[in-house]
Design a protein around this motif. Structure first.
Motif, PDB file in Angstrom:
ATOM      1  N   PRO A 240       0.836  -1.207   0.000  1.00 13.85           N
ATOM      2  CA  PRO A 240       0.000   0.000   0.000  1.00 13.85           C
ATOM      3  C   PRO A 240       0.869   1.255   0.000  1.00 13.85           C
ATOM      4  CG  PRO A 240      -0.617  -1.480   1.782  1.00 13.85           C
ATOM      5  CD  PRO A 240       0.652  -2.003   1.197  1.00 13.85           C
ATOM      6  N   LEU A 241       0.411   2.289  -0.670  1.00  8.38           N
ATOM      7  CA  LEU A 241       1.104   3.575  -0.663  1.00  8.38           C
ATOM      8  C   LEU A 241       0.515   4.451   0.438  1.00  8.38           C
ATOM      9  CD1 LEU A 241       1.685   4.188  -4.462  1.00  8.38           C
ATOM     10  CD2 LEU A 241       3.359   3.577  -2.722  1.00  8.38           C
ATOM     11  N   ALA A 242       0.710   5.743   0.357  1.00 13.42           N
ATOM     12  CA  ALA A 242       0.290   6.666   1.401  1.00 13.42           C
ATOM     13  C   ALA A 242      -1.209   6.559   1.667  1.00 13.42           C
ATOM     14  CB  ALA A 242       0.644   8.098   1.011  1.00 13.42           C
ATOM     15  N   ALA A 243      -1.555   6.690   2.937  1.00  6.58           N
ATOM     16  CA  ALA A 243      -2.964   6.703   3.322  1.00  6.58           C
ATOM     17  C   ALA A 243      -3.675   7.799   2.535  1.00  6.58           C
ATOM     18  CB  ALA A 243      -3.090   6.956   4.823  1.00  6.58           C
TER      19      ALA A 243
ATOM     20  N   ARG B 193      -1.724  12.290 -11.030  1.00  4.40           N
ATOM     21  CA  ARG B 193      -2.908  13.173 -11.081  1.00  4.40           C
ATOM     22  C   ARG B 193      -4.045  12.472 -11.813  1.00  4.40           C
ATOM     23  NH1 ARG B 193       0.895  17.100 -11.951  1.00  4.40           N
ATOM     24  NH2 ARG B 193       0.590  17.070 -14.206  1.00  4.40           N
ATOM     25  N   TRP B 194      -3.726  11.829 -12.928  1.00  2.00           N
ATOM     26  CA  TRP B 194      -4.739  11.102 -13.706  1.00  2.00           C
ATOM     27  C   TRP B 194      -5.359   9.986 -12.869  1.00  2.00           C
ATOM     28  CZ3 TRP B 194      -4.936   6.058 -15.779  1.00  2.00           C
ATOM     29  CH2 TRP B 194      -5.922   5.851 -16.746  1.00  2.00           C
ATOM     30  N   LEU B 195      -4.547   9.363 -12.000  1.00  2.00           N
ATOM     31  CA  LEU B 195      -5.047   8.305 -11.117  1.00  2.00           C
ATOM     32  C   LEU B 195      -5.814   8.859  -9.913  1.00  2.00           C
ATOM     33  CD1 LEU B 195      -1.954   5.923 -11.119  1.00  2.00           C
ATOM     34  CD2 LEU B 195      -4.216   5.448 -12.114  1.00  2.00           C
ATOM     35  N   GLY B 196      -5.864  10.181  -9.784  1.00  2.00           N
ATOM     36  CA  GLY B 196      -6.647  10.793  -8.708  1.00  2.00           C
ATOM     37  C   GLY B 196      -5.862  11.267  -7.502  1.00  2.00           C
ATOM     38  N   VAL B 197      -4.535  11.186  -7.540  1.00  2.00           N
ATOM     39  CA  VAL B 197      -3.723  11.658  -6.423  1.00  2.00           C
ATOM     40  C   VAL B 197      -3.685  13.184  -6.459  1.00  2.00           C
ATOM     41  CG1 VAL B 197      -1.395  11.699  -5.418  1.00  2.00           C
ATOM     42  CG2 VAL B 197      -2.328   9.565  -6.363  1.00  2.00           C
TER      43      VAL B 197
ATOM     44  N   GLY C 177      -1.956  18.271  -2.424  1.00  2.00           N
ATOM     45  CA  GLY C 177      -2.178  18.836  -1.097  1.00  2.00           C
ATOM     46  C   GLY C 177      -0.966  19.650  -0.667  1.00  2.00           C
ATOM     47  N   ASP C 178      -0.446  19.393   0.525  1.00  2.00           N
ATOM     48  CA  ASP C 178       0.714  20.120   1.049  1.00  2.00           C
ATOM     49  C   ASP C 178       2.050  19.510   0.639  1.00  2.00           C
ATOM     50  OD1 ASP C 178      -0.934  21.932   2.352  1.00  2.00           O
ATOM     51  OD2 ASP C 178      -0.987  20.754   4.199  1.00  2.00           O
ATOM     52  N   ALA C 179       2.023  18.374  -0.049  1.00  2.00           N
ATOM     53  CA  ALA C 179       3.264  17.716  -0.475  1.00  2.00           C
ATOM     54  C   ALA C 179       3.907  18.503  -1.613  1.00  2.00           C
ATOM     55  CB  ALA C 179       2.980  16.286  -0.926  1.00  2.00           C
TER      56      ALA C 179
ATOM     57  N   ALA D   8       1.697  10.592  -2.889  1.00  2.00           N
ATOM     58  CA  ALA D   8       1.336   9.172  -2.962  1.00  2.00           C
ATOM     59  C   ALA D   8       2.230   8.320  -2.059  1.00  2.00           C
ATOM     60  CB  ALA D   8       1.438   8.671  -4.402  1.00  2.00           C
ATOM     61  N   GLY D   9       3.324   8.890  -1.585  1.00  2.00           N
ATOM     62  CA  GLY D   9       4.246   8.149  -0.735  1.00  2.00           C
ATOM     63  C   GLY D   9       5.332   7.415  -1.491  1.00  2.00           C
TER      64      GLY D   9
END
Length: 156
Positions: A22-25, A125-129, A132-134, A141-142
């Protein structure tokens, strides 16, 4: 700083794949690190390490949900991204090849002057990520948690 990442990305709720991490929550994504020998399969045109066997596996997995291939390679600040995604057994995004400076990647790699234009960030971005503040979608996404595919595979 150096790093090489070759992975398949997918929505963690869409399919269960042994070895997936799993990647970032909040990203909803998981990755499957591609490590070791790539086999004797032909390389997919334009890519360094995407073989026809990996592409076929991704295409088949995409019948159950979106699957993306991402290759990110950097050393000393210079580097490149190569990315493609499949959905319903067909290419749905890309391929896209980007570099952050001239001479990184082959001639078909497009040099972009901002991290927003790099293939990995555009794909995420296309995948919906959402960033935010990153610093970018890659970090959001981590994917910056490990610098090498082998580290993801080892669960370090």
């Amino acid at each position: 700083m150096a790093g090489t990442l070759r992975v398949l990305l997918f929505r963690s709720t869409e399919q269960e794949i042994p070895g997936a991490v799993p990647l970032a929550a909040g990203s909803g994504l998981a990755l499957l690190p591609l490590t070791g020998e790539l086999g004797d399969d032909e390389r997919v045109a334009g890519f360094y390490d995407l073989t026809t066997g990996i592409a076929e596996r991704a295409r088949e997995l995409s019948r159950r949900g979106t699957v993306a291939y991402l290759h990110s390679e950097f050393f000393g600040g210079g580097g490149f991204h190569a990315a493609i995604a499949w959905r319903d057994g067909e290419v749905a995004w890309g391929p896209r090849f980007t570099a952050n400076m001239p001479g990184e990647g082959d001639k078909h790699y497009v040099v972009v002057d901002h991290r927003d234009g790099m293939a990995a960030n555009a794909l995420l971005r296309w995948l919906g990520v959402r960033r935010g503040d990153a610093i970018d979608e890659y970090a959001a996404a981590g994917l910056n948690r490990h610098r090498h595919s082998e580290q993801w595979a080892e669960g370090e």
